[in-house]
Every structure is written in C-alpha cells, then in structure tokens.
Design an enzyme around this catalytic site. Structure first.
Site, mmCIF file in Angstrom:
data_model
loop_
_atom_site.group_PDB
_atom_site.id
_atom_site.type_symbol
_atom_site.label_atom_id
_atom_site.label_comp_id
_atom_site.label_asym_id
_atom_site.label_seq_id
_atom_site.Cartn_x
_atom_site.Cartn_y
_atom_site.Cartn_z
ATOM 1 N N SER A 68 0.804 -1.129 0.039
ATOM 2 C CA SER A 68 0.050 0.144 -0.017
ATOM 3 C C SER A 68 0.887 1.273 -0.045
ATOM 4 C CB SER A 68 -0.861 -0.073 1.317
ATOM 5 O OG SER A 68 -1.417 1.238 1.553
ATOM 6 N N TYR A 94 0.034 -0.246 10.229
ATOM 7 C CA TYR A 94 -0.363 -0.580 8.822
ATOM 8 C C TYR A 94 0.803 -0.284 7.848
ATOM 9 C CZ TYR A 94 -2.875 -0.929 4.374
ATOM 10 O OH TYR A 94 -3.341 -1.368 3.131
HETATM 11 N N1 LIG Z 1 -8.776 -1.173 -1.241
HETATM 12 C C1 LIG Z 1 -7.961 -0.303 -0.934
HETATM 13 O O1 LIG Z 1 -8.140 0.964 -1.102
HETATM 14 C C2 LIG Z 1 -6.294 -0.718 -0.844
HETATM 15 C C3 LIG Z 1 -5.330 0.278 -0.473
HETATM 16 C C4 LIG Z 1 -4.093 -0.063 -0.310
HETATM 17 C C5 LIG Z 1 -3.803 -1.391 -0.376
HETATM 18 N N2 LIG Z 1 -4.714 -2.312 -0.244
HETATM 19 C C6 LIG Z 1 -4.343 -3.759 -0.053
HETATM 20 O O2 LIG Z 1 -5.086 -4.304 -1.147
HETATM 21 C C7 LIG Z 1 -5.137 -5.797 -0.584
HETATM 22 C C8 LIG Z 1 -6.595 -6.141 -0.779
HETATM 23 O O3 LIG Z 1 -7.506 -5.324 -0.080
HETATM 24 P P1 LIG Z 1 -8.933 -5.315 -0.547
HETATM 25 O O4 LIG Z 1 -9.598 -4.274 0.624
HETATM 26 O O5 LIG Z 1 -9.027 -5.170 -1.941
HETATM 27 O O6 LIG Z 1 -9.398 -6.584 0.208
HETATM 28 P P2 LIG Z 1 -10.145 -7.782 -0.555
HETATM 29 O O7 LIG Z 1 -11.540 -7.267 -0.877
HETATM 30 O O8 LIG Z 1 -9.123 -8.239 -1.660
HETATM 31 O O9 LIG Z 1 -10.247 -8.947 0.458
HETATM 32 C C9 LIG Z 1 -9.195 -9.644 1.087
HETATM 33 C C10 LIG Z 1 -9.590 -10.994 1.497
HETATM 34 O O10 LIG Z 1 -8.946 -11.429 2.325
HETATM 35 C C11 LIG Z 1 -9.502 -12.112 3.414
HETATM 36 N N3 LIG Z 1 -8.690 -12.458 4.402
HETATM 37 C C12 LIG Z 1 -8.426 -11.380 5.568
HETATM 38 N N4 LIG Z 1 -7.686 -11.860 6.440
HETATM 39 C C13 LIG Z 1 -7.239 -13.255 6.211
HETATM 40 C C14 LIG Z 1 -6.777 -14.133 6.529
HETATM 41 N N5 LIG Z 1 -5.981 -14.268 7.844
HETATM 42 N N6 LIG Z 1 -6.719 -15.443 6.048
HETATM 43 C C15 LIG Z 1 -7.567 -15.689 5.084
HETATM 44 N N7 LIG Z 1 -8.201 -14.905 4.418
HETATM 45 C C16 LIG Z 1 -8.072 -13.441 4.980
HETATM 46 C C17 LIG Z 1 -10.851 -11.347 3.455
HETATM 47 O O11 LIG Z 1 -11.885 -12.421 4.018
HETATM 48 C C18 LIG Z 1 -11.160 -11.034 2.045
HETATM 49 O O12 LIG Z 1 -12.007 -11.951 1.302
HETATM 50 C C19 LIG Z 1 -4.658 -5.788 1.015
HETATM 51 O O13 LIG Z 1 -3.410 -6.340 1.196
HETATM 52 C C20 LIG Z 1 -4.738 -4.157 1.290
HETATM 53 O O14 LIG Z 1 -3.895 -3.824 2.265
HETATM 54 C C21 LIG Z 1 -6.387 -1.956 -0.402
#
Ligand SMILES: NC(=O)c1ccc[n+]([C@@H]2O[C@H](COP(=O)([O-])OP(=O)(O)OC[C@H]3O[C@@H](n4cnc5c(N)ncnc54)[C@H](O)[C@@H]3O)[C@@H](O)[C@H]2O)c1
Length: 280
Positions: A154, A170
C-alpha cells in the site's frame, strides 16, 4: 500476451471484504481469464462463495478451487499448499493479497492491535512464501522454471495519512512487505523465482464503503469517496481491476526480467505528495 495457460496460481485472500470486486477477487478472476488454474484461499466462506459465483458467471468454474484457510496460521497455509498440489500438481504464481489497516498511533494502538497488523499484513506474505517457494524451487530443479510471487502493499508504506487518519502499524507492516519482497527476491534470483510488490493507492473497493466509513466515523460513503477522489491527481480512485492488471503483468512471463521491485498503482498520488494528508 499475458497468457497463463498451463500455469497454476495460488491467490491468498481471493474473496472480497464485502460484496463486489475487492483486489483479491478481481485478481483471481483475471488470472483465470488469462488461462491459469486458480487455487484461492480465504478465511471467509461467504467471501469464497462470492468468488465462485463470479467465476461461474464467466464460465471459469472449472479453473477455480476455493479453499478455506486462515493465512496467518502456519498449519493452515501448509495444508492449503498441500491441497493445491494435490489438485493441480504445481504452483507457478503466488499472490499474497491479504491485508487491511487498523488505525492508531503508537500510544493508542493496543499491543494486540499492533501484533494483529503484523500478522495480517506481513506474516501472511511470509507464510505464503515459506510454503510455496519450496514448490517453485523443485519446479526449477526439474524443468528450469521457478515462479512469480506478487505481494500486495500500500502507499501507506511511504507513511502518507488519510485526512487525519493515522495507521502507523499498517504503514510499518506494508513497508515490511516491500522490504521482505526485495530481500526474498534476491535469495531466489538464481532459481528463476521472481518476487515483486504491487503498491496500491486509493481504490474504490468494497473496503471503502464497508470498513473505512466505519473506522473514520463517516456516515456518508459518497462523501468519503468524493474526498478520496479529490486527493488523486487523476481525479478518481482506482478500482480492483487496476490492481489485478498490475498483478497479472508481474506474474506473467512478459515480466520475466523484473524482480525485486515494486509497481505503484496510485493514479499519481505518491509522485505529487511527500508528507501529505493522503493514504489508502
Ligand atoms: N482497497 C484499498 O483501497 C487498498 C489500498 C491499499 C492497499 N490495499 C491492499 O490490497 C489488499 C486487498 O485489499 P482489499 O480491500 O481489496 O481486500 P479484498 O477485498 O481483496 O479482500 C481480502 C480478502 O482477504 C480475506 N482475509 C483477510 N484476512 C485473512 C486471513 N487471515 N486468512 C485468509 N483470508 C483472509 C478477507 O476475508 C477478504 O476476502 C490488502 O493487502 C490491502 O492492504 C487495498
């Protein structure tokens, strides 16, 4: 171009935190569209079911295996990798997508919250690599082909903060993911195993409506989205597909000379702000 036929992808966190397209679900579906067999883990049954529905809608059900596992658990990850090998016999691509932010500064964060952030954001990438790399090493010894690992980071790793929102654990854990990726890449560079990070900016994923509104105490998700859009030089947040496409590229043979680096997917945010009031 970007053909993944005959490749097997292990996607950790292949569901979505809420209905719709999270980064993990979009990535799983995109890799399957490109011809890969996709083994996807998630600790949420509902999240996996949502991805199965999405795969089925596109006729990709035969290319997809959902598997319930908590990716912070060494035993669960070990079992998941074993199951993937039973099902498909190899792993060419590993995507460590699991992550999420817990707001707080060093004083307000509890020790449990700090540990939880390290477990969720950093340990999951470590465990994925710990159990998948030996598989890739064997493939390298046998056929000269290792694999590609993409860890999802991120822009918070460069310590930006969202509208007064502080999330030091984070930020530290995601900076850790990038350092871990670079160091691991060099460990295995002679075995044709590439390791890179995708550094994600502000995305309009279900996370924004589901979690951020709650965490930031915002009652209107539309207003929050408008605020986040305004912070991006491109004038809009990205979407899960932007992350998925960057991941696909780094996972593909076309990125064969790319390792130990990161691909920033943020609409220009990090290029224009240095200590600003921004983050994802
Ligand atoms: N959405 C954003 O704006 C954003 C911004 C920066 C970084 N990210 C990063 O992108 C990645 C995905 O984020 P997202 O919001 O799109 O989420 P996502 O919708 O891709 O969901 C992540 C999935 O991981 C699962 N999960 C969480 N902990 C778990 C565990 N311990 N074991 C198994 N499954 C688990 C959740 O149930 C969920 O289905 C993350 O690494 C996040 O930090 C997202």
């Amino acid at each position: 171009m970007l053909d993944l036929t005959r490749k097997v992808a292990f996607v950790a966190g292949a569901g979505s935190v809420a209905e719709g397209w999270g980064n993990g679900r979009a990535t799983a579906v995109l890799l399957a569209r490109q011809g890969a067999k996709v083994f996807g883990t998630d600790y949420s049954e509902d999240a996996l079911t949502g991805t199965t529905t999405a795969m089925d809608k596109e006729g990709l059900g035969d290319s997809w295996t959902p598997y319930k596992a908590d990716m912070t658990s060494n035993g669960d990850v070990e079992r998941a990798v074993r199951e993937c090998l039973k099902r498909y016999g190899r792993i060419d691509i590993l995507v460590n997508n699991i992550g999420g932010s817990q707001p707080g500064d060093p004083v307000s964060l509890t020790v449990e919250q700090w540990d939880g952030q390290m477990e969720r954001n950093l340990k999951t990438a470590f465990l994925g690599c710990k159990h998948v790399i030996p598989v890739m090493e064997k493939q390298f010894e046998k056929e000269g082909k290792g694999g590609a690992i993409v860890n999802i980071s991120s822009i918070a790793s460069t310590s930006f903060q969202v509208g007064g929102r502080v999330h030091v654990a984070y930020a530290a854990s995601k900076a850790g993911v990038e350092a871990f990726s670079r160091a691991t890449a060099i460990c295995y560079v002679k075995k044709a195993i590439r390791v890179n990070s995708v550094v994600v900016g502000m995305m309009a994923t279900p996370l924004v409506a589901a979690r951020l509104t709650q965490q930031l105490g915002v009652s209107d998700p539309t207003a929050l989205a408008a605020k986040r859009n305004a912070l991006v030089p491109m004038g809009r947040m990205g979407e899960a597909w932007d992350v998925a496409h960057a991941t696909l590229f780094l996972a593909s043979d076309e990125a064969g000379y790319i390792t130990a680096t990161k691909l920033i997917v943020d609409g220009g945010v990090t290029a224009t702000r240095h200590n600003g009031d921004v983050a994802a």
